[in-house]
Design a protein around this motif. Structure first.
Motif, mmCIF file in Angstrom:
data_model
loop_
_atom_site.group_PDB
_atom_site.id
_atom_site.type_symbol
_atom_site.label_atom_id
_atom_site.label_comp_id
_atom_site.label_asym_id
_atom_site.label_seq_id
_atom_site.Cartn_x
_atom_site.Cartn_y
_atom_site.Cartn_z
ATOM 1 N N UNK A 164 -34.562 41.378 9.760
ATOM 2 C CA UNK A 164 -33.045 40.728 9.366
ATOM 3 C C UNK A 164 -33.542 41.082 7.734
ATOM 4 N N UNK A 165 -32.291 41.117 7.033
ATOM 5 C CA UNK A 165 -32.082 41.968 5.690
ATOM 6 C C UNK A 165 -30.559 40.935 5.680
ATOM 7 N N UNK A 166 -30.983 40.525 3.782
ATOM 8 C CA UNK A 166 -29.688 40.733 3.346
ATOM 9 C C UNK A 166 -29.704 41.480 1.975
ATOM 10 N N UNK A 167 -28.139 41.567 1.801
ATOM 11 C CA UNK A 167 -28.134 42.437 0.887
ATOM 12 C C UNK A 167 -26.245 42.436 0.181
ATOM 13 N N UNK A 168 -26.499 42.743 -1.093
ATOM 14 C CA UNK A 168 -25.465 41.817 -1.412
ATOM 15 C C UNK A 168 -26.204 42.856 -3.650
ATOM 16 N N UNK A 169 -24.925 43.048 -4.095
ATOM 17 C CA UNK A 169 -25.615 42.896 -5.764
ATOM 18 C C UNK A 169 -26.121 42.799 -6.482
ATOM 19 N N UNK A 170 -26.772 43.102 -6.795
ATOM 20 C CA UNK A 170 -28.230 43.109 -7.541
ATOM 21 C C UNK A 170 -28.081 41.863 -8.721
ATOM 22 N N UNK A 171 -28.696 41.141 -8.449
ATOM 23 C CA UNK A 171 -28.992 39.729 -9.835
ATOM 24 C C UNK A 171 -28.513 38.881 -9.327
ATOM 25 N N UNK A 172 -27.697 38.848 -8.164
ATOM 26 C CA UNK A 172 -26.427 37.783 -7.399
ATOM 27 C C UNK A 172 -27.193 37.433 -5.791
ATOM 28 N N UNK A 173 -28.005 38.094 -5.940
ATOM 29 C CA UNK A 173 -28.760 37.298 -4.302
ATOM 30 C C UNK A 173 -29.868 36.483 -5.037
ATOM 31 N N UNK A 174 -29.622 35.334 -4.761
ATOM 32 C CA UNK A 174 -30.668 33.913 -4.840
ATOM 33 C C UNK A 174 -32.071 34.212 -4.170
ATOM 34 N N UNK A 175 -33.093 35.136 -4.360
ATOM 35 C CA UNK A 175 -33.883 35.698 -4.061
ATOM 36 C C UNK A 175 -34.768 34.713 -2.933
ATOM 37 N N UNK A 176 -35.369 33.494 -3.722
ATOM 38 C CA UNK A 176 -36.564 32.848 -2.804
ATOM 39 C C UNK A 176 -35.955 31.810 -1.865
ATOM 40 N N UNK A 177 -34.538 31.179 -2.242
ATOM 41 C CA UNK A 177 -33.696 30.682 -1.354
ATOM 42 C C UNK A 177 -33.480 32.249 -0.166
ATOM 43 N N UNK A 178 -33.592 33.574 0.060
ATOM 44 C CA UNK A 178 -32.798 34.536 0.767
ATOM 45 C C UNK A 178 -33.784 34.287 1.627
#
Length: 202
Positions: A164-178
């Motif tokens: 499973x993956x989540x992708x988008x613009x760098x620095x915008x993804x809330x990494x810990x929550x994602x």
């Protein structure tokens, strides 16, 4: 399209189609009646199909389906079932994180996107089902995304390896929550797989 035909393959498929009845086994004469092929032609076709276990000859000389059609059918059903189970999780991930969510699979060529859910915002990673790319590093499905990044979590279960993956613009993804949401979704899908594909709460 006529140039894309292989007559021997079409004949073999015609033989397999003859088994799509309630009858479990056929004599050579039965198959000749169903297909319209000469018995000598049928024996050659059946010999090739038997080598790959599409058909097998029984002790009484009749022919029945081998294990390969069932194995391929289970593979198809399992893949389609996974897509149906994964879709609501991907949609929830895309809605909660406002980023692209996807189901990826390892293939002989590299990585393939099996399913994707896109967020409503215009600036996003436009990943679509069917897209593929080569591995940048072994067992790391993340592609190079100019100005973007991808987070992945491997799904439990037998091969092929899926993520499973989540992708988008760098620095915008809330990494810990994602990552937490990805892990939760992966665990839920793994439980469904272990339970035979039954429903589970996302």
């Amino acid at each position: 399209m006529a140039n894309n035909r292989v007559e021997a393959v079409e004949r073999a498929l015609t033989v397999l189609e003859a088994f799509d009845t309630a009858t479990e086994s056929f004599s050579l004469a039965d198959l000749a009646r169903h297909t319209g092929f000469y018995k000598s032609t049928l024996l050659r076709l059946l010999g090739s199909l038997a080598r790959f276990d599409y058909v097998r000859r029984t002790e009484d000389g009749t022919w029945q389906l081998g294990d390969t059609p069932g194995r391929l059918a289970r593979r198809y059903a399992g893949s389609q079932g996974l897509l149906a189970r994964a879709e609501p999780y991907l949609e929830q991930l895309a809605a909660e994180l406002e980023e692209t969510a996807a189901l990826l699979e390892r293939t002989p060529e590299g990585v393939k996107c099996l399913l994707a859910a896109l967020p409503s915002q215009a600036l996003r990673h436009n990943l679509q089902a069917g897209m593929g790319w080569a591995f940048a590093m072994p067992d790391d499905p993340r592609p190079s995304i100019p100005g973007g990044e991808m987070l992945t979590v491997a799904l439990p279960g037998p091969p092929p390896l899926r993520w499973l993956a989540v992708s988008g613009p760098a620095e915008r993804i809330p990494k810990a929550r994602a990552l937490a949401l990805l892990q939760k979704a992966a665990a839920a899908l793994g439980e469904q797989e272990a339970d035979g594909g039954g429903p589970s709460s996302a």
